[in-house]
Design a protein around this motif. Structure first.
Motif, short mmCIF file in Angstrom:
data_model
loop_
_atom_site.label_atom_id
_atom_site.label_comp_id
_atom_site.label_asym_id
_atom_site.label_seq_id
_atom_site.Cartn_x
_atom_site.Cartn_y
_atom_site.Cartn_z
N SER A 1 -3.54 -50.92 -41.97
CA SER A 1 -3.96 -51.24 -40.61
C SER A 1 -5.43 -50.93 -40.36
O SER A 1 -5.99 -51.37 -39.35
N LEU A 2 -6.08 -50.18 -41.26
CA LEU A 2 -7.51 -49.93 -41.13
C LEU A 2 -8.32 -51.16 -41.50
O LEU A 2 -9.34 -51.46 -40.86
N LEU A 3 -7.90 -51.90 -42.52
CA LEU A 3 -8.69 -53.03 -43.01
C LEU A 3 -8.99 -54.07 -41.93
O LEU A 3 -10.12 -54.54 -41.83
N PRO A 4 -8.02 -54.47 -41.08
CA PRO A 4 -8.36 -55.45 -40.03
C PRO A 4 -9.40 -54.96 -39.03
O PRO A 4 -10.00 -55.77 -38.33
N GLU A 5 -9.61 -53.65 -38.94
CA GLU A 5 -10.60 -53.11 -38.01
C GLU A 5 -12.03 -53.26 -38.53
O GLU A 5 -12.98 -53.15 -37.76
N ILE A 6 -12.20 -53.49 -39.81
CA ILE A 6 -13.56 -53.49 -40.38
C ILE A 6 -13.99 -54.87 -40.87
O ILE A 6 -15.06 -54.99 -41.46
N VAL A 7 -13.14 -55.88 -40.69
CA VAL A 7 -13.55 -57.26 -40.97
C VAL A 7 -13.11 -58.13 -39.81
O VAL A 7 -12.20 -57.76 -39.07
N ASP A 8 -13.75 -59.27 -39.66
CA ASP A 8 -13.34 -60.15 -38.57
C ASP A 8 -12.14 -60.99 -38.99
O ASP A 8 -11.74 -61.01 -40.15
N HIS A 9 -11.59 -61.67 -38.00
CA HIS A 9 -10.34 -62.42 -38.18
C HIS A 9 -10.45 -63.47 -39.28
O HIS A 9 -9.55 -63.64 -40.11
N ASP A 10 -11.55 -64.19 -39.30
CA ASP A 10 -11.70 -65.30 -40.24
C ASP A 10 -11.85 -64.85 -41.69
O ASP A 10 -11.45 -65.56 -42.61
N THR A 11 -12.46 -63.69 -41.88
CA THR A 11 -12.70 -63.23 -43.26
C THR A 11 -11.61 -62.29 -43.76
O THR A 11 -11.67 -61.85 -44.91
N PHE A 12 -10.62 -62.01 -42.91
CA PHE A 12 -9.59 -61.06 -43.33
C PHE A 12 -8.82 -61.52 -44.57
O PHE A 12 -8.58 -60.70 -45.48
N PRO A 13 -8.39 -62.80 -44.69
CA PRO A 13 -7.69 -63.20 -45.92
C PRO A 13 -8.51 -62.95 -47.18
O PRO A 13 -7.98 -62.53 -48.22
N ARG A 14 -9.83 -63.18 -47.10
CA ARG A 14 -10.69 -62.93 -48.27
C ARG A 14 -10.78 -61.43 -48.54
O ARG A 14 -10.80 -61.00 -49.69
N ALA A 15 -10.85 -60.63 -47.47
CA ALA A 15 -10.91 -59.18 -47.65
C ALA A 15 -9.64 -58.66 -48.29
O ALA A 15 -9.67 -57.75 -49.13
N VAL A 16 -8.49 -59.22 -47.91
CA VAL A 16 -7.22 -58.85 -48.54
C VAL A 16 -7.27 -59.16 -50.04
O VAL A 16 -6.85 -58.35 -50.87
#
Length: 412
Positions: free
Chosen positions: A130-145
């Motif tokens: 749940s920390l990861l979505p706080e440090i990237v925006d919505h559009d780049t979250f799949p790439r961050a995952v």
């Protein structure tokens, strides 16, 4: 990987992503080294498939016992601090395992230490997810995952291979190294700046802080429910990880070094796919791709079960990992993007419980099945069981089967 990280948003956001990936890498590396060393040590000491099963069960039970608090803590308190304390808890548990193994204490004394290890992981899983979505925006979250998954899989390649090598060279001293590595991620996670910290998050209701809120939310969202439960039951039946010490010692006869290679092989396949997904995220037909990936996972398990060739077994495990990472990325992206921030900790705790059920409880199931059917029979049972799960879930969850995009939250 660095280029991918620095293509995401502002300088502060890029810095946070790098720090998160460092934390993720240290934790995964320590966990993978410990798991391969623990499996070999317990099986060498006992020669019992059931003993291997209890290794998984001891780490799974805390996920159930602490479910009421682990997700709520992540929604209520600073997720960075929870992650840091959990990492220190994993380090302490690894140190206890080292003392137990080094002093030749009775083998049963390892299981309370594994319970403590599972307790620490019960809090670290929801906090990190749940920390990861706080440090990237919505559009780049799949790439961050996908990036996070790539780091995890890189550690999963090096960790077991090095773990097998160090165990062969230094024995139980490897558990001491695992304790040090687990603690190394603490400074990085505490240095992350954009964590919504000390006060309660907007929308958090202490009266509804229990895991029941997370369970209720998952039950009401059929795509989330389908993706989590598909992975749960497929890996619960199809997981062959717990059987690898038996295959390495008794069937393939490749020793602890071979065990490390077998444990690393799934990550070799997974990291290849996750690197591709980091550059070209899944955007269309995510649901059908997830079903195909889980079916491929089951078929790879069947090939591994029947193989008596070390190269073929390595290839089957690599294929298994390649298929698993697709399912992992779809599931994690759907769960996080489809969940409001104030609910992410509780939903992540339930998701982490499901993951633990598929992994640690799956190890227990594999140990019991191996005791009853033999290792080959147990692996075959798991592979065919996973195929049946895919067929049944395709009927039960048509929304997931037809799900198209996950980039903006799963939608049919």
């Amino acid at each position: 990987m660095a280029n991918l990280a620095f293509s995401m948003g502002s300088g502060a956001a890029r810095r946070n992503i790098v720090l998160f990936l460092i934390t993720r890498g240290f934790g995964a590396f320590a966990a993978q080294m410990l798991d391969v060393a623990m499996g070999w040590h317990v099986y060498a000491e006992t020669g019992s498939a059931m003993s291997l099963g209890f290794v998984g069960l001891a780490q799974f039970l805390p996920l159930v016992a602490l479910l009421h608090w682990s997700g709520a803590a992540s929604d209520r308190f600073d997720r960075r601090k929870i992650s840091a304390f959990a990492a220190l808890g994993q380090a302490a548990a690894s140190l206890a395992i080292f003392v137990i193994a080094a002093t030749s204490a009775p083998i049963w004394t390892i299981y309370p230490a594994l319970f403590a290890l599972g307790s620490a992981r019960a809090f670290s899983g929801p906090a990190n997810a749940s920390l990861l979505p706080e440090i990237v925006d919505h559009d780049t979250f799949p790439r961050a995952v996908a990036m996070s998954t790539t780091v995890f899989q890189a550690a999963t390649i090096a960790g077991p291979a090095l773990g097998g090598l160090l165990f062969a060279a230094f024995g139980v001293k490897i558990f001491l190294l695992c304790a040090v590595l687990a603690a190394c991620g603490v400074p990085a996670v505490l240095a992350i700046r954009r964590a919504n910290g000390e006060a309660a998050r907007p929308g958090f209701d202490p009266a509804e802080k229990s895991a029941l809120a997370g369970l209720s939310y998952i039950w009401s969202n059929k795509i989330v429910l389908g993706s989590i439960s598909l992975d749960l039951f497929a890996v619960l039946f199809g997981g062959a990880t717990a059987l690898l010490p038996i295959y390495a010692r008794d069937i393939l006869q490749v020793g602890p070094l071979g065990l490390g290679a077998l444990r690393a092989a799934p990550a070799v396949g997974a990291i290849s796919v996750s690197l591709i997904l980091a550059i070209f995220p899944l955007r269309r037909r995510a649901g059908p791709k997830m079903f195909l990936a889980v079916a491929g996972y089951a078929l790879a398990t069947i090939v591994f079960a029947l193989s008596k060739s070390f190269p073929v077994s390595l290839a089957a495990m690599a294929a298994l990992g390649a298929c698993d990472v697709i399912s992992m990325v779809v599931r994690q992206t759907v769960v996080q993007l489809a969940t409001p921030n104030e609910m992410r900790g509780r939903v992540s705790a339930v998701n982490f419980l499901f993951i633990g059920a598929s992994n640690q409880l799956g190890e227990f199931e594999s140990g019991v099945a191996a005791a009853l059917l033999g290792p080959v029979g147990a692996a075959l049972f798991g592979g065919f069981g996973a195929l049946i799960v895919v067929a049944v879930w395709a009927v039960l969850f048509p929304q997931l089967r037809k799900a198209d995009s996950i980039g903006g939250g799963a939608r049919a």
